[in-house]
Design a protein around this motif. Sequence first.
Motif, PDB file in Angstrom:
ATOM      1  N   ALA A 133       0.747  -1.286   0.171  1.00 47.95           N
ATOM      2  CA  ALA A 133       0.283   0.010   0.132  1.00 47.95           C
ATOM      3  C   ALA A 133       0.839   1.058   0.114  1.00 47.95           C
ATOM      4  O   ALA A 133       1.851   1.238   0.539  1.00 47.95           O
ATOM      5  N   TYR A 145      -3.030  10.851  -1.707  1.00 52.20           N
ATOM      6  CA  TYR A 145      -3.185   9.525  -2.734  1.00 52.20           C
ATOM      7  C   TYR A 145      -2.983   8.403  -2.016  1.00 52.20           C
ATOM      8  O   TYR A 145      -2.232   8.249  -0.933  1.00 52.20           O
ATOM      9  N   TRP A 147      -3.056   4.042  -2.601  1.00 51.99           N
ATOM     10  CA  TRP A 147      -3.193   2.887  -3.176  1.00 51.99           C
ATOM     11  C   TRP A 147      -3.140   1.450  -2.236  1.00 51.99           C
ATOM     12  O   TRP A 147      -2.151   1.583  -1.566  1.00 51.99           O
ATOM     13  N   PRO A 156       2.041  -1.173  -6.704  1.00 48.81           N
ATOM     14  CA  PRO A 156       1.744   0.032  -6.924  1.00 48.81           C
ATOM     15  C   PRO A 156       1.841   0.357  -8.268  1.00 48.81           C
ATOM     16  O   PRO A 156       2.652   0.086  -8.863  1.00 48.81           O
ATOM     17  N   GLU A 157       0.844   1.299  -8.591  1.00 46.46           N
ATOM     18  CA  GLU A 157       0.775   1.978  -9.965  1.00 46.46           C
ATOM     19  C   GLU A 157       1.883   2.783  -9.848  1.00 46.46           C
ATOM     20  O   GLU A 157       1.459   4.150  -9.535  1.00 46.46           O
TER      21      GLU A 157
END
Length: 170
Positions: A133, A145, A147, A156-157
């Motif tokens: 995360a 932000y 994720w 993660p992106e």
Amino acid sequence: MDLGFDVVSLPETDHVAVGETAPDFTRPLVGPEFWEDRSLASVVDGPTLLVFHPMDGAFQTTYMYNELDERGWVDAVDVVGVSISSPYEHAGLLADRGDGVRAFSDPSAAVAADYGVTHDIDGMAGVTECRPAVFLLDAARTVQYAWVADEHPAFPEYDAVEDAIDALVE
């Protein structure tokens, strides 16, 4: 393609979301030369990328830290890891990769639970770790932000994280 392992869907989680204040905690924070108990509030004094990762030595952690090194995010924001690994293990990880990164040790996974990013490891009774995360925090610890992995393994992106960092530090 045979990956040599199964991709596992993780259950939904009520993780810390964009716009919320990141929960404060105090744990051993490992740096390049020593560690000491520190609170998150005492660490966040500007844009901070909080990176939850599996145990040190896991292939996901290795790839995540290699990406942190390659992208050079520590030049733009403070990058801080969190995992269940001990301070000794973090010291080894940071000696090999994660240049400029510090890492909190959360062996009980209580911080991960507060953030809603735990993952029970199949076949290992009583062992909970962090699912991957990323939370980008501003100086007030407000999440800008977020994720959180919804399957294992997942990463993660990175381009989206980089765009969020760029937007925050401009």
